[in-house]
Scaffold this motif. Structure first.
Motif, short mmCIF file in Angstrom:
data_model
loop_
_atom_site.label_atom_id
_atom_site.label_comp_id
_atom_site.label_asym_id
_atom_site.label_seq_id
_atom_site.Cartn_x
_atom_site.Cartn_y
_atom_site.Cartn_z
N LEU A 88 0.80 -1.22 0.00
CA LEU A 88 0.00 0.00 0.00
C LEU A 88 0.84 1.29 0.00
O LEU A 88 0.51 2.22 -0.73
N PRO A 89 1.90 1.39 0.81
CA PRO A 89 2.71 2.62 0.74
C PRO A 89 3.28 2.87 -0.65
O PRO A 89 3.35 4.01 -1.11
N TRP A 93 -2.31 8.71 -11.88
CA TRP A 93 -3.14 7.69 -12.53
C TRP A 93 -4.39 7.38 -11.73
O TRP A 93 -5.39 6.94 -12.28
N TYR A 94 -4.35 7.59 -10.42
CA TYR A 94 -5.50 7.32 -9.57
C TYR A 94 -5.37 8.11 -8.28
O TYR A 94 -4.28 8.57 -7.93
N THR A 95 -6.49 8.27 -7.60
CA THR A 95 -6.50 9.01 -6.34
C THR A 95 -6.40 8.02 -5.17
O THR A 95 -6.51 6.81 -5.35
N GLN A 96 -6.21 8.57 -3.98
CA GLN A 96 -6.18 7.70 -2.80
C GLN A 96 -7.54 7.06 -2.56
O GLN A 96 -7.62 5.94 -2.05
N SER A 97 -8.61 7.77 -2.95
CA SER A 97 -9.94 7.17 -2.82
C SER A 97 -10.08 5.96 -3.74
O SER A 97 -10.67 4.95 -3.36
N ASP A 98 -9.52 6.07 -4.95
CA ASP A 98 -9.52 4.93 -5.86
C ASP A 98 -8.78 3.75 -5.24
O ASP A 98 -9.21 2.60 -5.35
N LEU A 99 -7.65 4.04 -4.58
CA LEU A 99 -6.86 2.99 -3.96
C LEU A 99 -7.63 2.32 -2.84
O LEU A 99 -7.62 1.09 -2.70
N MET A 154 -10.23 0.06 -4.33
CA MET A 154 -9.65 -1.17 -4.85
C MET A 154 -9.23 -2.09 -3.71
O MET A 154 -9.30 -3.32 -3.83
N LEU A 155 -8.80 -1.52 -2.60
CA LEU A 155 -8.47 -2.34 -1.43
C LEU A 155 -9.71 -3.08 -0.95
O LEU A 155 -9.64 -4.28 -0.62
N ALA A 156 -10.84 -2.38 -0.91
CA ALA A 156 -12.09 -3.02 -0.50
C ALA A 156 -12.47 -4.15 -1.45
O ALA A 156 -12.88 -5.23 -1.04
N VAL A 157 -12.30 -3.90 -2.76
CA VAL A 157 -12.61 -4.93 -3.76
C VAL A 157 -11.68 -6.12 -3.60
O VAL A 157 -12.10 -7.28 -3.64
N SER A 158 -10.40 -5.85 -3.38
CA SER A 158 -9.41 -6.93 -3.27
C SER A 158 -9.65 -7.79 -2.04
O SER A 158 -9.43 -9.00 -2.06
N MET A 198 -4.64 -3.87 -8.50
CA MET A 198 -4.40 -2.46 -8.79
C MET A 198 -3.62 -2.30 -10.08
O MET A 198 -3.89 -1.39 -10.88
N ALA A 199 -2.63 -3.15 -10.30
CA ALA A 199 -1.83 -3.07 -11.52
C ALA A 199 -2.71 -3.26 -12.75
O ALA A 199 -2.60 -2.50 -13.73
N THR A 200 -3.56 -4.26 -12.72
CA THR A 200 -4.44 -4.53 -13.85
C THR A 200 -5.40 -3.37 -14.10
O THR A 200 -5.58 -2.92 -15.24
N TYR A 201 -5.99 -2.88 -13.03
CA TYR A 201 -6.95 -1.77 -13.14
C TYR A 201 -6.28 -0.50 -13.67
O TYR A 201 -6.76 0.13 -14.62
N VAL A 202 -5.15 -0.14 -13.06
CA VAL A 202 -4.48 1.10 -13.45
C VAL A 202 -3.91 0.98 -14.87
O VAL A 202 -3.99 1.93 -15.66
#
Length: 208
Positions: A26-27, A38-44, A47-51, A62-66
């Protein structure tokens, strides 16, 4: 071409230092979002919730999405190529390290230096996971952005509307159910993940 090379390199670095599992990345993922846009912290956080509620580690998801979203600037095929490149970049270090360790493990299995090196990695991994957990709590429960372009720890913080009472309430309920309520504490974690997901959807559409 420069976009795809950067996608590969940024996620290669993340995969290279992903010692301790997905949470430890995550860091690094936060840093990629800040430096590339490429994405915001909210996006991250989303994606954490999805993962956590679906199969697949946060780094690869995250790699695939971004990769897809960044590459989509060049069309659908560009997005697919970006997803592949970023995902390959994420997993390549693990493949390399595994091959090297597999080749050397038999020879150095009883080496005191090697054992000490792995022992020293534990606190580093713990620190990364701890930093990630603090970041998630600050942003999700207290609505505090923990990083900004100027490097400030807390930016644009205001007590007005700062506390996410929904998140704190849900976290407290899950803590009680998983630790102190006998009928529920032995349930599989996927049950709680599913319940939390449903609660989040209800909160969202109810405007709570």
């Amino acid at each position: 071409m420069s976009l795809y090379l950067r996608l590969f390199w940024e996620f290669f670095k993340t995969g290279l230092f992903a010692i301790g599992g997905g949470m430890a990345t995550l860091p690094f993922l936060k840093d990629i979002g800040q430096s590339t846009g490429w994405y915001t912290q909210s996006d991250l956080m989303n994606m954490l919730a999805v993962s956590e509620s679906t199969p697949g580690p946060i780094g690869i998801n995250m790699a695939t999405y971004v990769g897809f979203t960044a590459g989509s600037a060049y069309g659908t095929l560009g997005g697919i190529l970006g997803a592949i490149v970023a995902t390959v970049g994420e997993i390549t270090p693990s493949i390399i390290v595994i091959l090297i360790i597999a080749a050397m493990l038999k020879k150095f299995r009883d080496s005191k230096l090697v054992n000490n090196a792995f022992y020293g990695l534990r606190p580093a991994s713990t620190g990364l996971i701890g930093a990630a957990c603090i970041s998630v709590v600050l942003q999700v429960l207290l609505c505090i952005q923990t990083a900004s372009a100027d490097g400030a720890l807390l930016t644009r913080f205001s007590w007005s509307g700062a506390i996410s009472w929904q998140g704190i309430l849900l976290a407290a309920v899950l803590l009680v159910l998983t630790n102190w309520v006998k009928p529920t504490k032995k349930l599989h974690p996927i049950v709680f993940i599913g319940v939390a997901a449903v609660a989040g959807i209800v909160f969202r559409f109810a405007g709570v």
